[in-house]
Write a protein that holds these residues in place. Structure first.
Motif, PDB file in Angstrom:
ATOM      1  N   PHE A 352       0.826  -1.210   0.000  1.00  0.00           N
ATOM      2  CA  PHE A 352       0.000   0.000   0.000  1.00  0.00           C
ATOM      3  C   PHE A 352       0.864   1.267   0.000  1.00  0.00           C
ATOM      4  CE2 PHE A 352      -3.326  -2.943   1.537  1.00  0.00           C
ATOM      5  CZ  PHE A 352      -4.300  -2.628   0.594  1.00  0.00           C
ATOM      6  N   GLU A 353       1.971   1.211   0.708  1.00  0.00           N
ATOM      7  CA  GLU A 353       2.850   2.394   0.721  1.00  0.00           C
ATOM      8  C   GLU A 353       3.350   2.687  -0.693  1.00  0.00           C
ATOM      9  OE1 GLU A 353       5.894   2.955   3.726  1.00  0.00           O
ATOM     10  OE2 GLU A 353       4.727   1.743   5.133  1.00  0.00           O
ATOM     11  N   GLN A 354       3.648   1.615  -1.420  1.00  0.00           N
ATOM     12  CA  GLN A 354       4.121   1.748  -2.803  1.00  0.00           C
ATOM     13  C   GLN A 354       3.043   2.392  -3.685  1.00  0.00           C
ATOM     14  OE1 GLN A 354       7.054   1.197  -3.976  1.00  0.00           O
ATOM     15  NE2 GLN A 354       6.551   1.523  -6.146  1.00  0.00           N
ATOM     16  N   LYS A 355       1.815   1.881  -3.553  1.00  0.00           N
ATOM     17  CA  LYS A 355       0.698   2.422  -4.352  1.00  0.00           C
ATOM     18  C   LYS A 355       0.452   3.884  -4.001  1.00  0.00           C
ATOM     19  CE  LYS A 355      -2.244  -1.542  -5.331  1.00  0.00           C
ATOM     20  NZ  LYS A 355      -3.337  -2.314  -4.742  1.00  0.00           N
ATOM     21  N   PHE A 356       0.585   4.188  -2.721  1.00  0.00           N
ATOM     22  CA  PHE A 356       0.346   5.551  -2.247  1.00  0.00           C
ATOM     23  C   PHE A 356       1.364   6.514  -2.873  1.00  0.00           C
ATOM     24  CE2 PHE A 356       1.035   9.080   0.659  1.00  0.00           C
ATOM     25  CZ  PHE A 356      -0.254   9.451   1.003  1.00  0.00           C
ATOM     26  N   ILE A 357       2.623   6.145  -2.814  1.00  0.00           N
ATOM     27  CA  ILE A 357       3.663   7.056  -3.321  1.00  0.00           C
ATOM     28  C   ILE A 357       3.560   7.180  -4.850  1.00  0.00           C
ATOM     29  CG2 ILE A 357       5.642   5.428  -3.458  1.00  0.00           C
ATOM     30  CD1 ILE A 357       5.968   8.893  -1.933  1.00  0.00           C
ATOM     31  N   GLU A 358       3.177   6.069  -5.494  1.00  0.00           N
ATOM     32  CA  GLU A 358       2.973   6.144  -6.961  1.00  0.00           C
ATOM     33  C   GLU A 358       1.876   7.156  -7.295  1.00  0.00           C
ATOM     34  OE1 GLU A 358       2.194   2.204  -8.390  1.00  0.00           O
ATOM     35  OE2 GLU A 358       4.286   1.594  -8.074  1.00  0.00           O
ATOM     36  N   SER A 359       0.819   7.169  -6.499  1.00  0.00           N
ATOM     37  CA  SER A 359      -0.285   8.112  -6.752  1.00  0.00           C
ATOM     38  C   SER A 359       0.158   9.545  -6.554  1.00  0.00           C
ATOM     39  CB  SER A 359      -1.476   7.837  -5.823  1.00  0.00           C
ATOM     40  OG  SER A 359      -1.920   6.536  -5.995  1.00  0.00           O
ATOM     41  N   VAL A 360       0.772   9.831  -5.415  1.00  0.00           N
ATOM     42  CA  VAL A 360       1.139  11.234  -5.169  1.00  0.00           C
ATOM     43  C   VAL A 360       2.217  11.686  -6.152  1.00  0.00           C
ATOM     44  CG1 VAL A 360       0.463  11.183  -2.749  1.00  0.00           C
ATOM     45  CG2 VAL A 360       2.849  10.788  -3.332  1.00  0.00           C
ATOM     46  N   ASN A 361       3.054  10.751  -6.582  1.00  0.00           N
ATOM     47  CA  ASN A 361       4.111  11.113  -7.538  1.00  0.00           C
ATOM     48  C   ASN A 361       3.581  11.318  -8.954  1.00  0.00           C
ATOM     49  OD1 ASN A 361       6.109  11.202  -5.681  1.00  0.00           O
ATOM     50  ND2 ASN A 361       7.136   9.310  -6.297  1.00  0.00           N
ATOM     51  N   ASN A 362       2.334  10.902  -9.183  1.00  0.00           N
ATOM     52  CA  ASN A 362       1.735  11.088 -10.494  1.00  0.00           C
ATOM     53  C   ASN A 362       0.992  12.435 -10.502  1.00  0.00           C
ATOM     54  OD1 ASN A 362       0.622  10.814 -13.010  1.00  0.00           O
ATOM     55  ND2 ASN A 362      -0.961   9.373 -12.347  1.00  0.00           N
ATOM     56  N   ASP A 363       1.726  13.506 -10.601  1.00  0.00           N
ATOM     57  CA  ASP A 363       1.160  14.858 -10.629  1.00  0.00           C
ATOM     58  C   ASP A 363       0.177  15.091  -9.484  1.00  0.00           C
ATOM     59  OD1 ASP A 363       0.801  17.443 -11.643  1.00  0.00           O
ATOM     60  OD2 ASP A 363      -0.949  16.838 -12.801  1.00  0.00           O
ATOM     61  N   LEU A 364       0.615  14.690  -8.294  1.00  0.00           N
ATOM     62  CA  LEU A 364      -0.160  14.925  -7.068  1.00  0.00           C
ATOM     63  C   LEU A 364      -1.588  14.364  -7.152  1.00  0.00           C
ATOM     64  CD1 LEU A 364       2.065  17.310  -7.139  1.00  0.00           C
ATOM     65  CD2 LEU A 364       0.515  18.559  -5.688  1.00  0.00           C
ATOM     66  N   SER A 365      -1.701  13.073  -7.455  1.00  0.00           N
ATOM     67  CA  SER A 365      -3.040  12.466  -7.488  1.00  0.00           C
ATOM     68  C   SER A 365      -3.476  12.120  -6.073  1.00  0.00           C
ATOM     69  CB  SER A 365      -3.050  11.228  -8.380  1.00  0.00           C
ATOM     70  OG  SER A 365      -2.727  11.610  -9.683  1.00  0.00           O
ATOM     71  N   ILE A 366      -3.779  13.149  -5.316  1.00  0.00           N
ATOM     72  CA  ILE A 366      -4.082  12.978  -3.891  1.00  0.00           C
ATOM     73  C   ILE A 366      -5.401  12.217  -3.667  1.00  0.00           C
ATOM     74  CG2 ILE A 366      -4.446  14.185  -1.683  1.00  0.00           C
ATOM     75  CD1 ILE A 366      -1.616  14.563  -2.583  1.00  0.00           C
ATOM     76  N   PRO A 367      -6.483  12.522  -4.417  1.00  0.00           N
ATOM     77  CA  PRO A 367      -7.720  11.761  -4.164  1.00  0.00           C
ATOM     78  C   PRO A 367      -7.489  10.260  -4.321  1.00  0.00           C
ATOM     79  CG  PRO A 367      -8.168  13.652  -5.573  1.00  0.00           C
ATOM     80  CD  PRO A 367      -6.684  13.559  -5.441  1.00  0.00           C
TER      81      PRO A 367
END
Ligand code: AMP
Ligand code: ZN
Length: 460
Positions: A352-367
């Motif tokens: 989950f930590e990996q998925k989380f960082i991938e999301s935020v690193n993708n142009d701040l996909s915070i939602p």
């Protein structure tokens, strides 16, 4: 790998700092003649998320933010007055006191929504020398002209003027700030003031300084160029602002900085979309100009507002309603209650930590990142692992979950006794007594929620 949408090239790019691991970040700050409102807060929370993500990626961020404490004509100043001067008269304060008052309010509001303070806060009034020096460079290089009223930047001398906004100079009439005082000797509509003289309309302007061209005060745009380059160098990594800065303020910053240095001013330009209220523009006359005090007065936690900001991507508009704030408050309450019961943090959930960082690193996909966090919360991982991971995630989200994770609610015996008595009163349908007891419980700092499975006690 961190990716970011760059307004300059209108595409998402891989982020590569000029001098890794150092990152220079400049965020346009407030004009301090009025209260910071929740629209501003959305913008500053957006900047804060960007900064926290950079830190999570191991970058060493130097964050600079200006304070526009010189009074200027602003786009909505129909009255043709300097707002700071006007405010000072209204409040019976000096312009300096007014600026200090609203600056303090600004940071107090930002603290409430857990925005990390910038490394350097720079006030325009404390950098007049730097601004004059920059204008002198532009004068020497032939990028300016002078009228009786002001020293102007001559945009016709800077062919790249439209590179950020995508507008050609001829089209530039649109989007130029409404000018209250029209100078008949200004050459092109896009030309902008570097230095105002305290003559004519501005002869009573309180803030004034001597300059090589005559007594006056700096134009609005020059402070951001002068101060960002002072603290971050002629070329730096990221510059942010609201989308309203794309057509005028930021092209002006680029023009005057690059004309002076001959170098690229900023590598990545980031722009936040606006917060609207109940489907419309925030407006004082409609009573929809909300600030943090309004949120607190209605009994909401300021971090519920931050949670609400996390639900929209920074390049999308976000519509604020009291209902959506309520939903965010409920989500935050549920999250806090859930994490309280978890075992002490250990190991973590790498997946989950990996998925989380991938999301935020993708142009701040915070939602998307928040959705990953909830997937983890409801997953079958041991609670100790979830506890460890959620604390990592919260370094970016900034919801102060460390105050709740693995910290079970300790309900004093007195409160438990009152809750029991209230249950008995309810069974006897003695609602007056039950209500009184609820008030007693509240005094102890707890709230009773009646759920289908019985009463639930939460922190007030
Ligand atoms: P101001 O002090 O009004 O010049 O605004 C400071 C920053 O807040 C600018 O970058 C604006 O783009 C941004 N801003 C102002 N109003 C809003 C809003 N309703 N939503 C989001 N950002 C805003
Ligand atoms: Zn600026």
């Amino acid at each position: 790998m961190f990716k970011l949408y760059n307004t300059l090239r209108r595409r998402i790019e891989q982020f590569e700092p000029i001098n890794s691991p150092h990152v220079g970040l400049y965020t346009c700050g407030p004009t301090v003649y009025d209260y910071t409102h929740i629209g501003h807060l959305r913008k500053y929370v957006g900047d804060d998320l960007l900064k926290r993500i950079l830190i999570a990626n191991g970058f060493d961020v130097k964050h600079v933010q200006n304070i526009t404490d010189v009074g200027h004509l602003t786009s909505d100043a129909d009255e043709g007055d300097d707002k700071l001067d006007k405010r000072a008269k209204e409040k019976g304060m000096s312009v300096w006191e007014v600026a200090k008052f609203f600056e303090q309010y600004h940071f107090k509001s930002l603290d409430q929504v857990n925005v990390l303070r910038p490394n350097i806060v720079c006030r325009a009034t404390e950098h007049i020398g730097e601004q004059i020096k920059l204008i002198e460079k532009l004068v020497k290089k032939g990028f300016t002209y002078q009228t009786k009223e002001a020293v102007y930047f001559d945009t016709s001398k800077f062919p790249d003027y439209g590179k950020l906004s995508g507008q050609k100079l001829e089209e530039k009439v649109v989007g130029v700030r409404k000018e209250v005082v029209v100078d008949p000797n200004k050459k092109n509509p896009a030309d902008f003031v570097l230095w105002f003289f305290t003559v004519g309309h501005f002869q009573d302007h309180t803030m004034r300084w001597p300059s090589p061209w005559g007594e006056g005060f700096p134009g609005w745009h020059i402070e951001c160029s002068a101060m960002s380059m002072e603290y971050l160098g002629d070329s730096f990594d990221i510059h942010t602002g609201g989308i309203d800065h794309i057509p005028v303020h930021h092209p002006n910053e680029i023009a005057q900085s690059e004309a002076a240095t001959g170098k690229t001013f900023v590598k990545y330009w980031v722009h936040h979309n606006f917060l609207i209220v109940e489907g419309g523009k925030m407006s004082k006359s409609k009573g929809s100009f909300y600030r943090i005090d309004d949120i607190l007065e209605k009994g909401f936690d300021p971090l519920a507002l931050r949670y609400l900001f996390l639900t929209a991507h920074y390049r999308d508009k976000l519509n604020f309603t009291w209902q959506s704030l309520e939903a965010s408050q409920n989500a935050l309450n549920n999250l806090r209650e859930e994490v309280r019961e978890w075992d002490n943090p250990k190991i973590g959930c790498a997946e989950f930590e990996q998925k989380f960082i991938e999301s935020v690193n993708n142009d701040l996909s915070i939602p998307q990142a928040v959705a990953v966090m909830w997937d983890m919360v409801t997953s079958d991982y041991p609670t100790s692992a979830k506890a460890r991971s959620i604390l990592e995630m919260d370094k970016v989200l900034g919801l102060k979950l460390d105050e709740f994770v693995s910290k079970p609610l300790e309900i004093p015996q007195e409160a438990q006794r009152l809750v029991k008595q209230r249950e008995q009163a309810r069974e006897k349908q003695d609602f007056k007594k039950s209500d009184d007891l609820r008030k007693e419980i509240k005094k102890l700092g707890f709230e009773v929620e009646d759920t289908p499975s019985g009463p639930r006690i939460v922190v007030n």
